[in-house]
Motif scaffolding. Sequence first.
Motif, PDB file in Angstrom:
ATOM      1  N   VAL A   1       0.850  -1.191   0.000  1.00  0.00           N
ATOM      2  CA  VAL A   1       0.000   0.000   0.000  1.00  0.00           C
ATOM      3  C   VAL A   1       0.890   1.247   0.000  1.00  0.00           C
ATOM      4  CG1 VAL A   1      -1.613   1.351   1.411  1.00  0.00           C
ATOM      5  CG2 VAL A   1      -2.010  -1.087   1.067  1.00  0.00           C
TER       6      VAL A   1
ATOM      7  N   LEU B   1      -7.975  -2.001   8.089  1.00  0.00           N
ATOM      8  CA  LEU B   1      -6.796  -2.847   7.866  1.00  0.00           C
ATOM      9  C   LEU B   1      -6.302  -3.586   9.124  1.00  0.00           C
ATOM     10  CD1 LEU B   1      -4.236  -1.784   5.230  1.00  0.00           C
ATOM     11  CD2 LEU B   1      -3.715  -3.484   6.941  1.00  0.00           C
TER      12      LEU B   1
ATOM     13  N   TYR C   1      -6.697  -4.097  -0.442  1.00  0.00           N
ATOM     14  CA  TYR C   1      -5.976  -2.873  -0.080  1.00  0.00           C
ATOM     15  C   TYR C   1      -4.729  -2.698  -0.950  1.00  0.00           C
ATOM     16  CZ  TYR C   1      -8.475  -1.423   4.146  1.00  0.00           C
ATOM     17  OH  TYR C   1      -9.402  -0.946   5.016  1.00  0.00           O
TER      18      TYR C   1
END
Lengths: 254, 254
Positions: free
Chosen positions: A159, A204, A237
């Motif tokens: 990410v 997350l 993600y």
Amino acid sequence: MRAIMSSEWLKLRSVTSTYQAIGVAALTVVLGMVWTFYVSGLADERGSLRAAAPEQGFLPLVQISLAVLGVLAITAEQASGMIRTTLTAVPKRGTLLLAKAGVVAAVTFVAANSIIILTYVTSRLMAGDRHLQFNESSVANDLPMLLASGLSVTVLALVGLGLGVATRSTAAALVSVVSLLFVLPGIANYLPAPWNTRVAALMLPNLVPQIADQRLSRRLGDGFLPPWAALLVLATYAIVALAAGFYLFRRRDA
Amino acid sequence: MVRCDDRPPYLILYRVIELKRLTKRYGDTLAVDDLSFNVEPGHVTGFLGPNGAGKSTTMRLILGLDSPTSGEALVNGRRYTSLSRPMREVGALLDASAVHGGRSAYNHLLCLARTNDISATRVSEVLQQVGLAGVARKRVGGFSLGMKQRLGIAAALLGDPGTLMFDEPVNGLDPDGVRWIRDLMRSLAKQGRTVLLSSHLMSEMALTAERIIIVGRGKLITEATVAELTERYPSLEDAYLALTASSVEYGAAR
């Protein structure tokens, strides 16, 4: 692809920031030992207590340090202009980004799991047969949680890489990562029910216990997502951040 | 289309830069405006123009770092971004400071070499050639501008390419270095390579280049040999100043 990955691997190995990031993440082992020493002392006085597992408690440190590694893998090049030299050597931007993602994923996965397992082993050895709760379940029982933790670190690093490509700024990418890890989950908790649980389940850090099929937290209770769905959300993600990065990277002038 | 010396035509065709109505617009400003010219092998081609005339932008467009608004730039008949091992066909030095300061000169070059399957032996060779062998293991961050220029030239030479582009390579070099660059450029051209060189030092250009391309405000002003220009004007500098008098405008491009 193999050639470009070997170049990216050398790039990571040949700058000190990589070792600093892994070094800070590895402090978790020391902090875990200090924590275990502390709670062991308390347990010797009181007989037993419920202490959090250090590899869970200090996981955010591993996550954030190795996310920095992912961010810097691209923003260090963008800040110095090295990216233009790199793109002259590798003009195919998709291939370059894929190679970077592959190397960042491999390095952070190995580093995170080593750190987590080392923290796990040293703390259990130090705890001995004291009743600290965290040392009283079997390895087989703990394994899903350990693997999910390691995986979450890799996802955060990817990410970070994706957001670094997209924002071209170390600061912006880091703020985004910190938001995902600490700010948004905090906000989600204060949403009106039942949205607090529904949204928090997608955050997350909350995906880790859900992947391991454990309770999210005392307040949020059991997760909403079955392990496979939590795993899918976790992967999403990384995929979304990298896809956004790739989209902008391919279109923009370097 | 390319007529030049006695080498077989296929060889010549493979060492040429072709610009076909190349245009690049940044917002309201036309950095490169319908620019067409060829750069041919066997001699150094000087690329001149006032600051902001679009020289660097043109080079970035050739290397695929920026994408053209219209028109195209071809190297050896192909777009740069379609080359699978571009360093073996084109070597370029655009910005000598575009390096990661924390990496050693050797590792910097090795990172680039690996992407194009170039051996570590070749890295040592070019370091020797540019006179950096003694500081190969030192961090690039501590290099002077002149040393960084040499490192950039080493990177351009890595793949032993038939086509070379240098943007202001003599900046920051001492008289010894300036002489070295001049001899290097001429010997590269003599070996039958295509060399495109931009510089603001007219006296230096007069000594190094055989053909001159002058641009102003993104447009082609003149394409001629140095001999033709010095026949019409007292010196190359006078020719340059007379021809670009109407196109000095700062801030037209990045």
